[in-house]
Design an enzyme around this catalytic site. Structure first.
Site, mmCIF file in Angstrom:
data_model
loop_
_atom_site.group_PDB
_atom_site.id
_atom_site.type_symbol
_atom_site.label_atom_id
_atom_site.label_comp_id
_atom_site.label_asym_id
_atom_site.label_seq_id
_atom_site.Cartn_x
_atom_site.Cartn_y
_atom_site.Cartn_z
ATOM 1 N N HIS A 237 0.821 -1.212 0.000
ATOM 2 C CA HIS A 237 0.000 0.000 0.000
ATOM 3 C C HIS A 237 0.854 1.262 0.000
ATOM 4 O O HIS A 237 2.074 1.227 0.215
ATOM 5 C CB HIS A 237 -0.929 0.008 1.216
ATOM 6 C CG HIS A 237 -0.216 0.011 2.548
ATOM 7 N ND1 HIS A 237 0.308 1.147 3.123
ATOM 8 C CD2 HIS A 237 0.065 -1.005 3.416
ATOM 9 C CE1 HIS A 237 0.864 0.846 4.285
ATOM 10 N NE2 HIS A 237 0.735 -0.468 4.480
ATOM 11 N N CYS A 255 4.174 -4.660 6.204
ATOM 12 C CA CYS A 255 3.613 -4.468 4.871
ATOM 13 C C CYS A 255 4.688 -3.957 3.909
ATOM 14 O O CYS A 255 5.790 -3.625 4.318
ATOM 15 C CB CYS A 255 2.458 -3.469 4.922
ATOM 16 S SG CYS A 255 0.952 -4.130 5.670
#
Length: 308
Positions: A237, A255
């Site tokens: 992201h 992430c």
């Protein structure tokens, strides 16, 4: 470890997802039907095994089954066909259930079913089909679970992104064209999962809360252009920290972060479910049941998980 992601729509733009950014530290038509040995070699119009009719228990399980695709859904080359059941299938009944599952592919494929222990389900509630190698773009696929549940789709195109956490870059190969993108991944101790993951879905905006992945109050906020990789909470992201650290060092909580200069948006816009994200040079390998980790099993390992 992180709990299952739960999502609800927030307005027209953002999705509220009770999750956290998490990694390890935290030819004619051919039927790839399950034969009597685990490997499924496609043959033209191969019949489904009919030695014995399905038991009443099997029919009951199939009545409650769901398939992870919708008719006509555009998907990438890595998506496994996943059938889940309302209740766990006892080992003694799995072969009978598996005989009622068929995958028809044009062009034909060599593939097999395998029983997967899903991170958020009981053993015996999920069985997946995948080819020996990635699907070919343009392949038309129909899956049937018994006589009443069927789905059909076409494999849209190929996108495989390889994330090298040591080099802090992602190499994206889309239908033969290559681009390189700077990234930042999980910092030491919160390393991004290693191995092959498959995109399950994506959301324009996701609320990430560190408390859901046992990281206290380290963060709680919205993150844009979120590509969902694992049920434990791994996303690729947009991350403002990537504006400074992408291409230089790993600073996230697990992430994969992309810069907010349009890089994350452009990557997000080309992603569809079934696209492949491979992480290299990290530590612990993602489990086969943590999202679609099916490709982390060798072909012999995969075949050994068939009940036939």
């Amino acid at each position: 470890m992180p709990r299952h992601i739960r999502a609800a729509v927030l307005g027209l733009i953002c999705a509220l997802s009770i999750t956290g950014c998490s990694g390890a530290g935290g030819t004619p038509d051919a039927v790839a039907a399950p034969p009597r040995r685990p490997a499924a070699h496609s043959t033209p119009e191969a019949p489904r095994p009919t030695a014995t009719p399905p038991s009443a228990a099997t029919l009951g399980h199939l009545a409650d089954a769901t398939i992870n695709i919708t008719d006509g859904q555009p998907v990438g080359v890595g998506l496994p066909i996943s059938v889940t059941f309302k209740h766990p299938i006892p080992k003694s009944q799995r072969a009978d259930v598996e005989r009622q599952l068929t995958v028809t592919a044009n062009p034909g494929v060599t593939g097999a079913w395998a029983w997967i222990k899903d991170r958020n389900l009981h053993d015996g509630q999920r069985v997946d089909f995948r080819p020996r190698t990635y699907w070919k773009p343009g392949t038309r696929v129909t899956v049937k679970a018994g006589d009443s549940l069927s789905r059909s789709l076409t494999i849209s195109r190929s996108l495989v992104a390889t994330v090298d956490v040591r080099a802090h870059r992602m190499t994206v190969v889309k239908d033969g064209a290559t681009q390189t993108i700077p990234i930042t991944a999980g910092r030491p101790g919160l390393d991004t999962w290693n191995g092959t993951m498959v995109v399950s879905d994506k959301q324009r905006c996701v609320f990430m809360d560190s408390r859901t992945v046992n990281l206290g109050d380290a963060y709680a906020g919205y993150y844009s252009y979120a590509v969902h990789l694992t049920t434990s909470g791994t996303y690729l992201h947009e991350n403002p920290k990537a504006n400074i650290y992408a291409g230089r060092s790993n600073v996230t909580h697990g992430c994969i972060g992309l810069p907010s200069d349009g890089t994350a948006r452009r990557f997000y816009e080309q992603i569809i479910p079934g696209d492949v994200i491979r992480v290299t040079n990290s530590k612990d390998q993602v489990a086969s049941g943590n999202g679609y980790g099916d490709w982390n099993l060798s072909w012999s390992e995969w075949r050994s998980r068939s009940a036939l």
